[in-house]
Design an enzyme around this catalytic site. Structure first.
Site, PDB file in Angstrom:
ATOM      1  N   GLU A 475       0.863  -1.188   0.000  1.00  0.00           N
ATOM      2  CA  GLU A 475       0.000   0.000   0.000  1.00  0.00           C
ATOM      3  C   GLU A 475       0.902   1.241   0.000  1.00  0.00           C
ATOM      4  O   GLU A 475       1.873   1.316   0.761  1.00  0.00           O
ATOM      5  CB  GLU A 475      -0.904   0.007   1.222  1.00  0.00           C
ATOM      6  N   GLU A 480      -2.592  11.412   3.224  1.00  0.00           N
ATOM      7  CA  GLU A 480      -3.672  11.206   4.177  1.00  0.00           C
ATOM      8  C   GLU A 480      -3.695  12.390   5.138  1.00  0.00           C
ATOM      9  O   GLU A 480      -2.638  12.914   5.511  1.00  0.00           O
ATOM     10  CB  GLU A 480      -3.479   9.922   4.977  1.00  0.00           C
TER      11      GLU A 480
END
Length: 608
Positions: A475, A480
């Site tokens: 990932e 974020e």
């Protein structure tokens, strides 16, 4: 120290239960102490804790509904009629929810420490008082305990003036929304009752930040015509037909005199208005962020007088005659919200205007490290999501992170005015897009330009996943953000025992934030503004960038360590706006504020 002790003493008394024969005694005592703590000079009769209490002789006959939002949540006030009102708070069951009410025009505390009634996901309490008359200012606090005690929407218990306030009444419609003779999408003139002059875009400007004034109403002038469009939750945007920009309170001011200007619509609270019809047929406009009224400065009768916000006082300077022009806007030159015609030529303020690149190809692989060719992009032109690029990841269940949202198949996505808009709403729905099965990429420069709302529990993300089981597949979190942080996170996840599922689960990760960053420290990053988030990905290294400034890198490949060869395979793209969960530390939706939240994406591009 004396004040601190006194406040603690007050709180102890306030939290005494209203029960049995002691109920009235403790209520009176707690109210008197709260009045002292808040510094009130006088105290009138106090409503007892009961399902409803009515004062004889109350004469107001208006009804209103208002949502009061603050840092700790939202309460709704409704039924403002004949000296009565109802306070509601939507939540899962809590340890307690107790209502405090102060009449701020001088009466002081009128209700204290009364347990609200819970039913079907909502706490409610109805009370009446003789001081609840048209134009009275009322302060409201719902003291909740969900493990942590706090005042909703805002403030501290010992200071009633820190609570959220509302002006009583002045709305003849039962719902408090605009009258049915205002049609969402309709075009109107807005004329001040006191001066007879029109709300006007000063100087026929098409610039953001241009002042809003009053001026003699002309003949069919588009700079004096306004499109009123519902946000779907009781508020409205008001956009100028000539410029396409909306009424906006400058710098999010919550003060009297805050200036009203025109600005590109970002669906922010300072750009949304509650429009309420008054008993004389005029309307008042209350700003969602400040709860202050649209007002002509000083009640001026002159051309060019400034338009501002001010506490509601009921004067003609705050009353507006709203008249239809007889047309409904298709969105030309409109608001950037995703509504209206995609052929308007309007591009959301700050976004770029481009055409998507790439065809029917599925897998894109870079064979050198130059990354000088744009091989694929989505510029989000047009008015629909490109099905050849994206699919919806739908469902609920926490997504392994205790998230609270349900991802829908399109209800929370708009494409218009050159941007993709992912909306996370108060009904706990949002959207998660992925290019899985449509487009996948191995190596290259991968970037997105976007801006996001901030709020308690907000979790927007731009990231990539490999194909297969997590974390074996790898990932890459390119961006974020959590809550109101002044920084973003960049992280890679993989399986520390190896990328093969037979190696045994061992979640490993490495990441940095943009602040306190030893590559290039970026302090106070405001994600609500446009930024470009990107990676440069080779077979041996992934570098992370914000606005072309490097903020992280990680060595990858089999030689870098077990499992890091997962990053030598194709990955697909994801864009989503999660609500709450482990990353934010927020597990109860009652803590969410400033909803709805938005992720606006200008483009996603891949260079190889």
């Amino acid at each position: 120290m004396t004040y601190f002790f006194f406040e603690k003493f007050c709180r102890k008394i306030f939290m005494t239960e209203c029960i049995s024969k002691r109920r009235k005694y403790f209520m009176k005592l707690s109210v008197k102490l709260l009045a002292l703590c808040a510094g009130f000079a006088s105290l009138v009769s106090v409503t007892a804790c009961s399902d409803s209490f009515r004062v004889e002789g109350a004469s107001d006959t208006v009804i209103s509904r208002s949502a009061l939002s603050g840092e700790n949540g939202t309460v709704e006030v409704s039924g403002m009629s004949n000296g009565s009102l109802t306070v509601s708070y939507t939540s899962n069951p809590l340890y307690y929810a107790r209502l405090f009410v102060s009449e701020g025009n001088g009466a002081g505390i009128v209700l204290a420490n009364c347990d609200m009634n819970y039913s079907n996901g909502k706490y409610t309490y109805t009370l009446s008082h003789g001081t609840f008359v048209n134009g009275a200012k009322i302060y409201i606090c719902v003291l909740i305990n969900d493990g942590t005690e706090k005042c909703v929407p805002q403030g501290i218990l010992a200071s009633s003036t820190s609570w959220a306030s509302i002006i009583y009444g002045n709305d003849s419609s039962s719902g408090g929304a605009a009258s049915s003779d205002i049609t969402s999408g309709g075009v109107y003139t807005i004329v001040n009752k006191g001066s007879g002059k029109s709300l006007d875009n000063d100087g026929w400007s098409k610039d953001q930040g241009t002042n809003i004034i009053q001026w003699d109403l002309g003949s069919n002038q588009s700079n004096q015509q306004w499109k009123i469009e519902s946000t779907g939750d009781g508020y409205y945007s008001v956009s100028n037909i000539y410029s396409g920009f909306v009424l906006d309170v400058n710098d999010w001011s919550v003060n009297n005199g805050g200036n009203v200007q025109q600005y590109g619509y970002n669906r922010q609270a300072n750009q949304q208005w509650k429009i309420e019809k008054l008993d004389d047929g005029t309307y008042r406009f209350l700003n969602r962020n400040s709860n202050l009224a649209l007002d002509v400065s000083g009640g001026s009768l002159d051309n060019g007088a400034n338009v501002q916000q001010w506490e509601w006082n009921g004067t003609n300077a705050q009353r507006w005659i709203v008249s239809s022009t007889g047309s409904v806007s298709s969105g030309t030159g409109s608001d950037g919200s995703g509504s209206g015609s995609s052929n308007s030529g309007y591009i959301m303020e700050g976004a770029t205007d481009g055409n998507s690149v790439g065809g029917n190809g599925f897998s894109y692989v870079a064979y050198d490290n130059n990354f000088d060719t744009l091989v694929w992009s989505d510029e989000f032109e047009g008015n629909s999501l490109k099905s050849e690029n994206w699919v919806y990841d739908t469902g609920a269940g926490g997504w392994g992170n205790s998230e609270l949202e349900t991802y829908t198949a399109g209800n929370n996505v708009k494409v218009a005015n050159g941007v993709l808009d992912i909306e996370a709403r108060a009904d706990l729905t949002s959207a998660r897009l992925k290019s899985a099965g449509k487009k996948q990429f191995q190596y290259g420069r991968i970037e997105a330009r976007l801006k996001c709302s901030q709020g308690t529990g907000a979790w927007p993300a731009f990231w990539m996943l490999g194909n297969g089981s997590w974390p074996y597949c790898g990932e890459i979190d390119i961006m974020e953000h959590a809550n109101y942080d002044g920084f973003v996170y960049e992280t890679c996840h993989w399986n520390g025992n190896g990328s093969d599922t037979s190696s045994g689960y061992n979640h490993a990760w490495y990441g940095l934030t943009t602040n306190n960053n030893w590559y290039n420290n970026i302090s106070n990053l405001d994600v609500s503004q446009w930024h470009t988030y990107s990676i440069e990905w080779t077979s041996t290294l992934i570098k992370f960038f914000v606005d072309n400034t490097q903020v992280m890198e990680i060595a990858i490949g089999s030689s870098a360590g077990p499992g890091l060869d997962a990053f030598n395979k194709p990955f697909y793209l994801l864009l989503n706006f999660a609500m709450g969960g482990q990353f934010t530390g927020i597990y109860n939706a009652s803590a969410f504020n400033a909803l709805p939240w938005h992720m606006y994406v200008d483009y996603v591009r891949v260079y190889q």
